[in-house]
Scaffold this active site. Structure first.
Site, PDB file in Angstrom:
ATOM      1  N   PRO A 182       0.733  -1.102  -0.155  1.00 48.71           N
ATOM      2  CA  PRO A 182      -0.007  -0.423   0.231  1.00 48.71           C
ATOM      3  C   PRO A 182       0.672   0.880   0.197  1.00 48.71           C
ATOM      4  O   PRO A 182       1.832   1.266   0.377  1.00 48.71           O
ATOM      5  CB  PRO A 182      -0.363  -0.518   1.368  1.00 48.71           C
ATOM      6  CG  PRO A 182      -0.091  -0.680   2.202  1.00 48.71           C
ATOM      7  CD  PRO A 182       1.135  -1.855   1.551  1.00 48.71           C
ATOM      8  N   HIS A 200       7.361  -3.398   2.567  1.00 51.11           N
ATOM      9  CA  HIS A 200       5.924  -3.231   3.001  1.00 51.11           C
ATOM     10  C   HIS A 200       5.064  -1.835   2.954  1.00 51.11           C
ATOM     11  O   HIS A 200       3.968  -2.301   3.137  1.00 51.11           O
ATOM     12  CB  HIS A 200       5.682  -3.681   4.469  1.00 51.11           C
ATOM     13  CG  HIS A 200       5.512  -2.258   5.301  1.00 51.11           C
ATOM     14  ND1 HIS A 200       6.838  -0.934   5.306  1.00 51.11           N
ATOM     15  CD2 HIS A 200       4.595  -1.460   6.180  1.00 51.11           C
ATOM     16  CE1 HIS A 200       7.170  -0.468   6.036  1.00 51.11           C
ATOM     17  NE2 HIS A 200       5.656  -0.112   6.569  1.00 51.11           N
TER      18      HIS A 200
END
Lengths: 467, 132
Positions: free
Chosen positions: A364, A390
């Protein structure tokens, strides 16, 4: 630390040699492009990575991903593997939000189908998914039922009707760590999490509606049922107060136990004990239970998101199918090739995603830029203990973001960019402004070029609900 | 006094005071300034809190984490704190609590990172990093 302390291993990989500091047991390595070095030197993340390289039983390297930034103890974006017999386990290598992670759902609708209903969807998502702080969920569990959630994670949620077997097939570890022992989770942690199942929380957590803007790998995208123009959803949250309290409890335990185990560390937040010790085994059992709570949380939120979707689109909206769910704050026992031999190690990932060969990797970005779906590659097994980045990674402190970003201007800018935002507070919104984050495209390009995970699709947010 | 220092992801606070009780009170003030309580009621129930740790720095961090726990589990924030006992390894505090309906910011924990109570020129100081 300055540039002269670094050795370049490859285009995207840099090393701080063991000779940099006397107490390093292994070198420290990090992934970055040349142009990212200033940002990385701008905070204490590399010093924190060097501290990780001093911990007992660490194998090969302490590693940081291209989204790395300063954290506490480990840097965020840190990966480290410790020998099961000679190594340690450290709550600071996992973080307080145990199994914070991301899941991606795919719809059968396109932008054209949803655009007229986007505001209604945002409102319905806000109603269905409790967010912010101090606001509990609809599912209140007594201790026996909470223990079942802690023991079985997503599987328990599916038994209760909040998902399907197919959801479990598409969740890392099928949403259950079997080492979980609810008896090792304190009463206080259970109290803290008792009403938080199915809630998003605040900070950088969100439920987001995205558009698949570009497909890079048509074959991999087709395997996941992803096509350009499709509407998908991302859910980002973790184990809430229960996980935070597990970490707090065991950091205290480990701080006391380190004297007994004759462990010296350069930072109190790196408190650790031998993995095989009683305290180490207890923490691993409690951490696993916290991870299961997080998977159950994302599974219940998935059910809430599906309900919101159905309320807005009815039968014509089809079903939201899970693409995948990944953890990015966790410790897991895995087998990796070390010195030519397969060894079992406890891999700590703090702000890093497992990226085993063929596994979907969800990255994300910030609410105004983009997110990515990638596929893990074999190279990750060779060089990063099967791990990738991440997220985009922060580059601006929260206080600076508050000074420099105006909430009204940000909302207007996002609106002009076609992004509808619902946030719990203006202060929380500006702290998460796109300019507070690194360029997610550049971060993902590094892991792609390094060959640890390759790009499948780029997603563009069209609606964001934040706590 | 306390001041917020830059930290990329979380919140770093520098505390400087004259003596230990005021350092603990100042740290509590800093924590709840970050939490940003909404709709807090007047002083209500008084509780007695006992915390033990291996040194005064750990005692401070553990004390603040106990306050966070009270906030999350009982929606209480400290209205007034009286330290009945405050040593290097143990504290007993009488805390008059205020009920709070909600708050704006999720402080996950008070970390031990960079925490070290030091005494220099008659002043006590430490840095605390709050996980946000």
């Amino acid at each position: 630390m300055n540039r002269s302390s670094l050795e370049r291993i490859s285009e995207s990989l840099w090393e701080i040699p063991r000779s940099y500091r006397d107490d390093m047991r292994v070198p420290a390595r990090f992934y970055a492009s040349e142009s990212m070095l200033d940002d990385i030197h701008g905070d204490r993340s590399l010093d924190q990575l060097v501290n990780v390289a001093t911990l007992p039983g660490i194998r090969r390297y302490a590693i940081a991903m291209p989204d790395a930034h300063e954290g506490y103890g480990f840097p965020i974006g840190g990966v480290a593997a410790f020998d099961l017999d000679e190594g340690v386990i450290s709550p600071g290598g996992i973080g307080y939000d145990i199994n914070c992670g991301v899941r991606m759902l795919r719809s059968t609708l396109t932008r054209h189908d949803v655009s007229a209903h986007l505001e209604a969807l945002v409102q319905q998502l806000s109603r269905e998914v409790p967010s912010g702080v101090g606001r509990g969920g609809v599912l209140r569990l007594d201790e026996a039922n909470l223990d079942r959630v802690l023991a079985f994670g997503s599987k328990r949620m599916v038994e209760l009707g909040y998902g399907t077997e197919a959801d479990l097939d598409r969740t890392e570890s099928r949403g259950t760590l079997t080492d979980a022992d609810p008896a090792l989770v304190s009463r206080q942690a259970k109290q803290r999490g008792a009403d938080q199942l199915g809630t998003m929380g605040a900070g950088n957590h969100f439920v987001e509606v995205d558009l698949v803007e570009r497909v890079f790998d048509a074959e991999a995208a087709a395997m996941h049922g992803i096509t350009e123009g499709q509407v998908v959803m991302l859910i980002h949250t973790g184990s809430r107060g229960l996980g935070h309290q597990v970490a707090t409890d065991y950091l205290k335990t480990m701080t006391r136990a380190m004297t007994k185990h004759a462990i010296r560390i350069p930072d109190r937040e790196l408190a650790c004990v031998p993995f095989r010790s009683a305290e180490g085994r207890d923490y691993f059992g409690a951490m696993s239970a916290g991870a299961n709570f997080a998977w159950a949380n994302r599974q219940l939120i998935t059910s809430e998101v599906r309900r919101a979707w159905h309320a807005v689109f009815g039968a014509s909206g089809g079903t939201l199918e899970l693409v995948y769910d990944v953890a990015h704050n966790i410790a897991k026992i895995e087998e990796h090739l070390i010195g030519g031999h397969s060894r079992r190690v406890v891999v700590h990932r703090k702000g890093a995603t497992r990226a085993f060969e063929g596994q979907p990797v969800l990255i994300p970005g910030s609410m105004g830029t983009a997110s990515y779906l990638l596929t893990g590659r074999r190279e990750a097994m060779n060089t990063s203990f099967g791990s990738a980045c991440h997220g985009a990674g922060r580059r601006m402190s929260r206080s600076k973001a508050k000074r420099e970003v105006d909430a009204g201007e940000l909302r207007e800018r996002l609106r002009r960019g076609g992004i509808s935002v619902r946030a719990g507070s203006n202060a929380g919104l500006v702290e998460e402004a796109p300019e507070a984050y690194k360029d997610v495209d550049a971060v993902v390009e590094v892991v792609h070029r390094a060959g640890i995970a390759t790009k499948v699709a780029r997603l563009r947010p069209i609606a964001v609900v934040k706590g | 006094m306390h001041e917020i220092l830059p930290h990329i992801a979380d919140v770093r606070v520098r505390l400087v005071t004259g003596e230990l009780t005021s350092l603990f009170r100042e740290a509590s003030d800093a924590l709840f300034e970050l939490v940003r309580p909404l709709r807090a009621a007047g002083i209500g129930e008084t509780i007695t809190l006992t915390v033990k740790a291996h040194d005064s720095t750990a005692l401070l961090v553990d004390f603040l984490n106990e306050l966070l726990l009270l906030l999350e589990t009982h929606h209480f924030l400290p209205g007034q704190i009286d330290f009945l006992e405050l040593g290097d390894q143990r504290l007993v505090a009488s805390i008059a609590m205020r009920a709070v309906e909600s708050w704006e910011r999720d402080v996950k924990a008070v970390t031990y990172h960079e925490a070290e109570i030091r005494s220099v020129d008659g002043e006590l100081s430490t840095t605390l990093v709050f996980d946000i």
